[in-house]
Design a protein around this motif. Structure first.
Motif, short mmCIF file in Angstrom:
data_model
loop_
_atom_site.label_atom_id
_atom_site.label_comp_id
_atom_site.label_asym_id
_atom_site.label_seq_id
_atom_site.Cartn_x
_atom_site.Cartn_y
_atom_site.Cartn_z
N TYR A 45 5.59 -3.96 -1.24
CA TYR A 45 6.44 -3.37 -0.20
C TYR A 45 7.73 -4.16 0.09
N GLY A 46 7.93 -5.25 -0.62
CA GLY A 46 9.20 -5.96 -0.50
C GLY A 46 9.30 -6.94 0.66
N ALA A 47 8.16 -7.45 1.11
CA ALA A 47 8.16 -8.51 2.13
C ALA A 47 8.15 -9.87 1.41
N SER A 48 8.31 -10.93 2.18
CA SER A 48 8.29 -12.27 1.60
C SER A 48 6.86 -12.68 1.25
N PRO A 49 6.56 -12.90 -0.03
CA PRO A 49 5.22 -13.36 -0.39
C PRO A 49 4.88 -14.71 0.24
#
Length: 199
Positions: free
Chosen positions: A44-48
């Motif tokens: 979903y394009g959040a910071s891993p």
């Protein structure tokens, strides 16, 4: 710790601090949530990195004593109504305070995801939703509906939040448990209103 250079060594050091504060069973759950949260962050394009840190610390305070929670609620400016609740509510809302003070994690996005991981909220960030859902569907979870929840989480995170919220509320109602007001707010927003807007 919140640089883009979240090294293997930093993660290991954080894991050790967390592990010292909980049973092995709880720690295995935490590792499962981390694995799931990082995977969802990548989808979903959040910071891993933030997903990893929030997941590793979300249950940091889960095994503290009730007395310890009550002391922090009284001393650190929390709403005193929280004294009428219990660990299931405290370990998120108050637990973030332990994480900030003891682990020196000051990133507000991470702290908020810890606060909301059991109750949810009407207004949740992407990271909030990832930790909320990852806690519910991590590989160690085994209950009716968890496979469906996992499938939904891979394609629509908002629908996964709605699914989890609805089923958590049904579980609490079946237990005849007192329901924390924020959980009802979460239901009204993500399930009742969300459904109304669907074609």
């Amino acid at each position: 710790m919140m640089s883009n250079h979240y090294t293997h060594a930093e993660r290991e050091a954080l894991m050790q601090k967390v592990q010292m504060r909980m049973s092995n069973k709880r720690f295995q759950h935490v590792l499962g949530v981390e694995k799931t949260a990082v995977a969802l962050a990548e989808i979903y394009g959040a910071s891993p990195i933030k997903a990893s840190i929030a997941a590793l610390t979300h249950d940091y305070a889960k095994e503290r004593s009730d007395d310890e929670f009550k002391q922090v609620i009284r001393q650190n400016g929390f709403d005193l109504d929280l004294l009428h609740w219990h660990n299931a509510i405290w370990h998120g809302i108050v637990g973030a305070d332990f994480v900030q003070r003891e682990l020196l994690i000051d990133d507000e996005e991470i702290l908020q995801a810890i606060r909301l991981h059991t109750t949810g909220a009407a207004d949740m960030s992407l990271l909030d939703k990832i930790i909320y859902v990852a806690d519910y569907i991590e590989p160690g979870r085994d209950f009716p509906g968890v496979e469906e929840a996992r499938e939904i989480a891979l394609v629509d995170l908002d629908q996964a939040v709605a699914f989890e919220t609805k089923h958590t509320l049904l579980h609490l109602i079946n237990q005849e448990a007192v329901i924390y007001p924020k959980t009802i707010e979460t239901y009204n927003y993500w399930v009742a209103n969300f459904r109304r807007e669907l074609p």
